[in-house]
Scaffold this motif. Structure first.
Motif, PDB file in Angstrom:
ATOM      1  N   ARG A 453       0.835  -1.211   0.000  1.00 31.90           N
ATOM      2  CA  ARG A 453       0.000   0.000   0.000  1.00 31.90           C
ATOM      3  C   ARG A 453       0.865   1.254   0.000  1.00 31.90           C
ATOM      4  NH1 ARG A 453      -2.326   2.846   4.240  1.00 31.90           N
ATOM      5  NH2 ARG A 453      -1.777   1.223   5.748  1.00 31.90           N
ATOM      6  N   TRP A 454       1.956   1.232   0.752  1.00 30.04           N
ATOM      7  CA  TRP A 454       2.834   2.405   0.767  1.00 30.04           C
ATOM      8  C   TRP A 454       3.445   2.652  -0.608  1.00 30.04           C
ATOM      9  CZ3 TRP A 454       5.988   1.601   5.921  1.00 30.04           C
ATOM     10  CH2 TRP A 454       5.167   1.923   7.015  1.00 30.04           C
ATOM     11  N   LEU A 455       3.782   1.557  -1.317  1.00 27.22           N
ATOM     12  CA  LEU A 455       4.336   1.738  -2.656  1.00 27.22           C
ATOM     13  C   LEU A 455       3.312   2.366  -3.601  1.00 27.22           C
ATOM     14  CD1 LEU A 455       6.459  -1.480  -3.388  1.00 27.22           C
ATOM     15  CD2 LEU A 455       7.263   0.874  -3.218  1.00 27.22           C
ATOM     16  N   ARG A 456       2.077   1.903  -3.505  1.00 27.40           N
ATOM     17  CA  ARG A 456       1.045   2.421  -4.401  1.00 27.40           C
ATOM     18  C   ARG A 456       0.739   3.883  -4.077  1.00 27.40           C
ATOM     19  NH1 ARG A 456      -1.033  -2.673  -3.156  1.00 27.40           N
ATOM     20  NH2 ARG A 456      -2.465  -1.742  -1.632  1.00 27.40           N
ATOM     21  N   GLU A 457       0.717   4.241  -2.796  1.00 30.01           N
ATOM     22  CA  GLU A 457       0.411   5.625  -2.427  1.00 30.01           C
ATOM     23  C   GLU A 457       1.478   6.584  -2.922  1.00 30.01           C
ATOM     24  OE1 GLU A 457       0.040   5.572   1.779  1.00 30.01           O
ATOM     25  OE2 GLU A 457      -1.970   4.668   1.789  1.00 30.01           O
ATOM     26  N   ASN A 458       2.739   6.152  -2.934  1.00 32.88           N
ATOM     27  CA  ASN A 458       3.817   7.036  -3.344  1.00 32.88           C
ATOM     28  C   ASN A 458       4.067   6.997  -4.837  1.00 32.88           C
ATOM     29  OD1 ASN A 458       7.084   7.412  -3.667  1.00 32.88           O
ATOM     30  ND2 ASN A 458       6.227   8.735  -2.046  1.00 32.88           N
ATOM     31  N   GLY A 459       3.643   5.938  -5.476  1.00 36.36           N
ATOM     32  CA  GLY A 459       3.847   5.809  -6.913  1.00 36.36           C
ATOM     33  C   GLY A 459       5.269   5.482  -7.300  1.00 36.36           C
ATOM     34  N   LEU A 460       6.047   4.923  -6.382  1.00 35.90           N
ATOM     35  CA  LEU A 460       7.434   4.592  -6.684  1.00 35.90           C
ATOM     36  C   LEU A 460       7.514   3.306  -7.491  1.00 35.90           C
ATOM     37  CD1 LEU A 460       9.161   5.324  -3.238  1.00 35.90           C
ATOM     38  CD2 LEU A 460       9.380   6.655  -5.353  1.00 35.90           C
ATOM     39  N   SER A 461       8.572   3.251  -8.305  1.00 40.35           N
ATOM     40  CA  SER A 461       8.822   2.032  -9.068  1.00 40.35           C
ATOM     41  C   SER A 461       9.545   1.028  -8.186  1.00 40.35           C
ATOM     42  CB  SER A 461       9.675   2.345 -10.299  1.00 40.35           C
ATOM     43  OG  SER A 461      10.102   1.152 -10.914  1.00 40.35           O
ATOM     44  N   LEU A 462       9.119  -0.206  -8.197  1.00 40.88           N
ATOM     45  CA  LEU A 462       9.733  -1.237  -7.363  1.00 40.88           C
ATOM     46  C   LEU A 462      11.167  -1.501  -7.784  1.00 40.88           C
ATOM     47  CD1 LEU A 462       9.227  -3.174  -5.048  1.00 40.88           C
ATOM     48  CD2 LEU A 462       8.370  -4.855  -6.702  1.00 40.88           C
ATOM     49  N   ASN A 464      13.419   0.781  -8.296  1.00 39.05           N
ATOM     50  CA  ASN A 464      14.286   1.787  -7.692  1.00 39.05           C
ATOM     51  C   ASN A 464      14.435   1.469  -6.201  1.00 39.05           C
ATOM     52  OD1 ASN A 464      15.674   4.036  -6.830  1.00 39.05           O
ATOM     53  ND2 ASN A 464      14.427   5.488  -8.030  1.00 39.05           N
ATOM     54  N   HIS A 465      15.350   0.563  -5.902  1.00 38.43           N
ATOM     55  CA  HIS A 465      15.480   0.094  -4.527  1.00 38.43           C
ATOM     56  C   HIS A 465      15.873   1.212  -3.570  1.00 38.43           C
ATOM     57  CE1 HIS A 465      16.184  -4.391  -5.789  1.00 38.43           C
ATOM     58  NE2 HIS A 465      15.013  -3.900  -6.199  1.00 38.43           N
ATOM     59  N   TYR A 466      16.698   2.136  -4.013  1.00 40.42           N
ATOM     60  CA  TYR A 466      17.158   3.212  -3.136  1.00 40.42           C
ATOM     61  C   TYR A 466      15.980   4.071  -2.687  1.00 40.42           C
ATOM     62  CZ  TYR A 466      19.786   7.301  -1.521  1.00 40.42           C
ATOM     63  OH  TYR A 466      20.277   8.334  -0.768  1.00 40.42           O
ATOM     64  N   GLU A 467      15.163   4.517  -3.607  1.00 42.45           N
ATOM     65  CA  GLU A 467      14.039   5.378  -3.252  1.00 42.45           C
ATOM     66  C   GLU A 467      13.001   4.632  -2.424  1.00 42.45           C
ATOM     67  OE1 GLU A 467      13.857   8.507  -3.654  1.00 42.45           O
ATOM     68  OE2 GLU A 467      15.682   8.753  -4.872  1.00 42.45           O
ATOM     69  N   VAL A 468      12.745   3.348  -2.763  1.00 47.27           N
ATOM     70  CA  VAL A 468      11.780   2.561  -1.983  1.00 47.27           C
ATOM     71  C   VAL A 468      12.255   2.408  -0.547  1.00 47.27           C
ATOM     72  CG1 VAL A 468      10.719   0.287  -1.735  1.00 47.27           C
ATOM     73  CG2 VAL A 468      10.873   1.350  -3.995  1.00 47.27           C
ATOM     74  N   PHE A 472      10.201   3.782   2.760  1.00 43.93           N
ATOM     75  CA  PHE A 472       9.768   2.932   3.878  1.00 43.93           C
ATOM     76  C   PHE A 472      10.372   3.426   5.206  1.00 43.93           C
ATOM     77  CE2 PHE A 472       8.801  -1.230   1.365  1.00 43.93           C
ATOM     78  CZ  PHE A 472       7.749  -0.571   0.756  1.00 43.93           C
ATOM     79  N   GLU A 473      11.648   3.833   5.162  1.00 43.15           N
ATOM     80  CA  GLU A 473      12.293   4.354   6.369  1.00 43.15           C
ATOM     81  C   GLU A 473      11.555   5.590   6.881  1.00 43.15           C
ATOM     82  OE1 GLU A 473      16.816   5.803   7.586  1.00 43.15           O
ATOM     83  OE2 GLU A 473      15.935   6.446   5.679  1.00 43.15           O
ATOM     84  N   GLN A 474      11.190   6.488   5.983  1.00 43.50           N
ATOM     85  CA  GLN A 474      10.514   7.718   6.380  1.00 43.50           C
ATOM     86  C   GLN A 474       9.125   7.439   6.934  1.00 43.50           C
ATOM     87  OE1 GLN A 474      10.238  10.583   3.215  1.00 43.50           O
ATOM     88  NE2 GLN A 474       8.876  11.954   4.371  1.00 43.50           N
ATOM     89  N   GLN A 475       8.411   6.488   6.347  1.00 39.93           N
ATOM     90  CA  GLN A 475       7.073   6.164   6.814  1.00 39.93           C
ATOM     91  C   GLN A 475       7.107   5.625   8.256  1.00 39.93           C
ATOM     92  OE1 GLN A 475       5.054   7.908   4.728  1.00 39.93           O
ATOM     93  NE2 GLN A 475       3.633   6.186   4.935  1.00 39.93           N
ATOM     94  N   LEU A 476       8.079   4.819   8.568  1.00 33.50           N
ATOM     95  CA  LEU A 476       8.166   4.259   9.921  1.00 33.50           C
ATOM     96  C   LEU A 476       8.637   5.290  10.937  1.00 33.50           C
ATOM     97  CD1 LEU A 476       9.714   0.766   9.095  1.00 33.50           C
ATOM     98  CD2 LEU A 476       7.492   1.172  10.176  1.00 33.50           C
TER      99      LEU A 476
END
Length: 815
Positions: A453-462, A464-468, A472-476
């Motif tokens: 769900r966090w990936l879909r809300e941000n629209g990040l490409s799976l 791009n491991h660095y941005e993902v 995730f770090e920022q969300q927690l």
């Protein structure tokens, strides 16, 4: 208050303090608590009310019974630790039997001696700052108790036994004979029938009459004793032995370095302010302290295998391993050729000076990753990241601080780099340990769903491991959905603890945040691992080092980024360095809730911080003061200060600068109005008059000491010699009638006895007065250091002549 009651109170307080000292570090404090309660009860029912008093014979039988019970136990013990416990038990039981007996000097003396022995035994088990403060109080009470013991013993020994005749006082105009009908003490103590300056009642009256002067004198004794003890402690050279911390020192449990870590295991530890190590960063070229601008992450161990609330370095038993990224490489000794090239260098080499606290339960070291080439001969396990000392032969915790130096390249411009290049190829396959998830068909569905769900809300490409990973770090850490707490939360035991954390009760400490992030990344196919160690933000300005405590224990995440996942700017600038990818440090725990600053945010936390700072000072400069620390903390600073002072005193330029500085300060004060003028006058007096007065006092005092100790001391020494002469004439006069001074008799006692005998036999009471006049003049000259003037010398001479003339016809009447 009567002297005996005052003494009983002080002895009881001394006994209770001894019990408290022993109970602080003893393995069985119940006996010490019983002694403390017995002390209080005995003071009331035995000393003041007198309703319970064990007869002397029964008390002796009880004491022999205590020895009969505990002595075999003492002899049968095989080690000194148990024997000391037996000795302490014997002392406590003996004190209990003495407390309920009627007190006399003998009982008081035994209680004081046993309490002192108890304090000596207590020092083996406890050396904390509370123990030290209580020991100072014990010393003060002990000095007071010993003083009262002496006074009570002397008063009891010289208690009056008969009626008296003459007691001439010394008036302002000289010796004035007066007749007293008071009691005479026939003993040897000169203060027996006199009012002492320490008391307001004479001896033998039963009243203590202790006044403030006694306390003032005792205060001077205490201050002098503590000052002398401090000087001796600091200046007397230590032997070539490590500092002894006692046998009661508990082993300190370190965390984050076991093969198995359970969620929730760090909660109690990260509330403790117990010290673990010190870390100083030094530039190897200049040997100056390397400036840091943020906290440091100190690596301890890496865990990769997760299963049902537990992290492990290796797969659990009865499971099939799915890769070998964390196995197959044993510990190897750094310094060998095989251990070189631990990682690509990032920043310039920086020396890590590590001082591990003694009595840690493991030999692990904690360091800034990555390593270059450590200086000392250490053991290193590259897959797990563990760095360790060589194990002791006995396997017991080490008894002293362990020091070493290792090099790191992980610091750039005062910051610890978050991305570290990998020095060898890391193969990431579907069965890699860095992608391992619990062995269920649908592992951690709630956690996996939240990550999607966090990936879909941000629209990040799976891809791009660095941005993902950063998202995730920022969300927690920053979204506010998850809360940091040290309190244990009630978890739903029917599901995994991390599932409960992300769905039902999003409250926990760093282990939960790190576990959630690592498993979320793995659920999306991003390799990750959990690192256990310390995140330290406590900087000591005085010693220029980081102080690492248990409350800094921390867990964070490292995710692996392959070559094509490294940020493009880094790949282009240094392509060779990132050819094998790198590890990105992620910390999902809210930063404001971890470390020393968070622990001291509340008032209670701030007071705990001050208290532990005091404890740290006590441990470092008192308990751990060995030969090296004494040289560094005492000898070297004094030597440097002495050399600097001598150099400045002989340097005219320094004197000119000092005079110019003082004159400039004085001119500034004088130009700031009336208050400045007044302050300037005070400073001028302090600078000029005070040193002159101090110099005059010093010269005068040295002259007094010279006259006092010089053999040719002038009039006072002549007066002392003349005192011996006229008093010897008196002894010669009375010796004709068989009166000789005994070996234990003071001159005043002898004169009183001789004058009484002569007055009684001759019928002339004036002979007693003349005898006392001679001896009082002797005391004034011999001990009071007075000089007899002409009239006083003439009076003494006349008294001697009257004694000679008055005893010419009484020889036959003397037996």
């Amino acid at each position: 208050m009567e002297l005996k009651h005052l003494l009983s109170v002080v002895i009881v307080v001394l006994t209770a303090l001894g019990a408290m000292l022993f109970g602080m570090g003893s393995q069985s404090p119940w006996l010490a608590m019983a002694l403390w309660m017995a002390s209080v009860v005995s003071l009331v029912v035995t000393d003041f009310l007198g309703v319970v008093r064990v007869p002397r014979n029964l008390g002796s039988l009880l004491m022999w019974g205590v020895l009969a019970i505990f002595l075999p136990h003492f002899l049968l013990q095989s080690n000194w630790e148990s024997r000391l416990q037996s000795v302490a038990s014997i002392l406590i039981c003996l004190q209990m039997t003495l407390l309920f007996q009627e007190k006399d000097p003998r009982v008081h003396g035994w209680l004081a001696v046993m309490s002192l022995l108890q304090a000596v035994v207590a020092a083996r088990y406890s050396q904390g700052v509370v123990f030290g403060g209580l020991l100072i109080v014990y010393t003060i009470v002990g000095i007071f108790a010993l003083s009262l013991l002496v006074l009570n013993s002397q008063w009891g020994r010289h208690r009056s036994q008969g009626k008296v005749g003459f007691s001439p006082p010394l008036g302002e105009g000289g010796l004035k004979p007066t007749l007293r009908t008071d009691e005479i003490t026939p003993g040897r103590w000169p203060l027996a029938a006199m009012k002492s300056k320490f008391t307001s009642a004479p001896a033998g009256s039963g009243r203590s009459g202790v006044v403030t002067e006694l306390f003032a004198r005792l205060a001077l004794i205490v201050v002098g004793a503590l000052f002398l003890a401090t000087v001796i402690f600091c200046t007397v050279p230590r032997p070539r032995l490590s500092a002894w911390r006692g046998e009661g020192r508990k082993t300190l449990a370190t965390v984050g370095f076991n093969d198995q870590i359970a969620l929730g295991g760090l909660g109690e530890t990260i509330e403790s302010r117990q010290e673990v190590m010190q870390l100083k960063l030094v530039d190897p070229a200049t040997r100056q302290v390397y400036p840091m601008r943020e906290e440091v992450y100190l690596r301890g161990s890496v865990v990769t295998w997760y299963s049902r609330n537990h992290w492990r370095r290796t797969p659990p038993p009865n499971s099939s391993p799915t890769g070998n990224a964390t196995e197959g490489v044993p510990y190897r000794r750094i310094g060998d050729k095989k251990a070189s090239g631990l990682a690509f260098r990032i920043g310039p080499p920086v020396v890590q000076q590590i001082i591990m606290e003694p009595y840690l339960d493991r030999d692990d070291l904690f360091y800034i990753w990555p390593l270059i080439e450590p200086v000392d001969d250490l053991l290193h396990d590259p897959p797990s990241g563990r760095l360790a000392r060589r194990l002791s032969w006995s396997g017991e915790p080490r008894g002293g601080n362990f020091k070493c130096e290792i090099l790191t390249s992980g610091l750039v411009d005062g910051y610890q780099t978050p991305l570290v290049p990998e020095s060898r190829e890391v193969r990431i396959s579907p069965d890699s340990p860095y992608l391992q998830m619990p062995g269920d068909r649908s592992p951690l569905p709630r956690l996996t769903a939240l990550a999607g769900r966090w990936l879909r809300e941000n629209g990040l490409s799976l891809h791009n491991h660095y941005e993902v990973a950063r998202w995730f770090e920022q969300q927690l850490s920053s979204s506010g959905q998850f809360k940091y707490t040290l309190q244990g939360a009630e978890r739903d035991t029917s599901i995994d603890a991390i599932e409960d954390f992300v769905s039902n009760n999003p409250r926990g400490h760093c282990e939960y945040f790190a576990t959630a992030l690592a498993l979320m990344l793995r659920s999306q196919g991003i390799p990750s691992r959990v690192v256990l160690g310390y995140r330290c933000d406590e900087w000591h300005e005085d010693e220029q080092c980081y102080q690492v405590r248990q409350l800094h224990a921390h867990a964070w995440v490292e995710t692996f980024l392959d070559h094509d996942q490294i940020p493009e700017a880094l790949r282009r600038s240094e392509p060779i360095r990132w050819m094998h990818g790198g590890w990105l440090r992620l910390d999902p725990t809210p930063a404001a809730e971890v470390g020393t600053q968070a622990a001291q945010r509340t008032m209670w936390g701030a007071w705990r911080g001050r208290w532990h700072s005091l404890q740290r000072f006590w441990d470092k400069y008192i308990v751990d003061m060995d030969r090296n620390k004494q040289r560094e903390s005492v000898y070297q600073p004094i030597s440097r200060a002495t050399r600097n002072l001598a150099s400045n005193l002989l340097n005219p330029h320094w004197w000119k600068e000092l005079a110019a500085s003082l004159w400039a300060s004085l001119a500034t004060m004088l130009g700031s109005g009336m208050i400045g003028w007044l302050f300037g006058v005070v400073v001028l007096i302090a600078v000029l008059v005070v040193p002159m007065m101090a110099g005059w006092w010093l010269v005068h005092r040295l002259g007094q000491l010279w006259r006092q100790f010089s053999r040719a001391g002038g009039p006072r020494q002549a007066g002392a010699r003349s005192s011996v002469e006229f008093y010897h004439r008196f002894e010669q006069i009375v010796a004709r009638f068989g009166l000789q001074r005994g070996a234990g008799q003071t001159p005043r006692e002898f004169a009183r006895a001789s004058g009484t005998r002569l007055a009684a036999v001759s019928g002339r009471s004036g002979l007693y007065v003349r005898a006392m006049q001679v001896v009082e003049a002797f005391y004034r000259v011999r001990f009071g250091r007075h000089v007899l003037d002409a009239s006083a010398a003439e009076a003494v001479q006349q008294a001697l002549e009257e004694l000679t003339a008055g005893t010419e016809n009484v020889g036959s009447k003397l037996p």
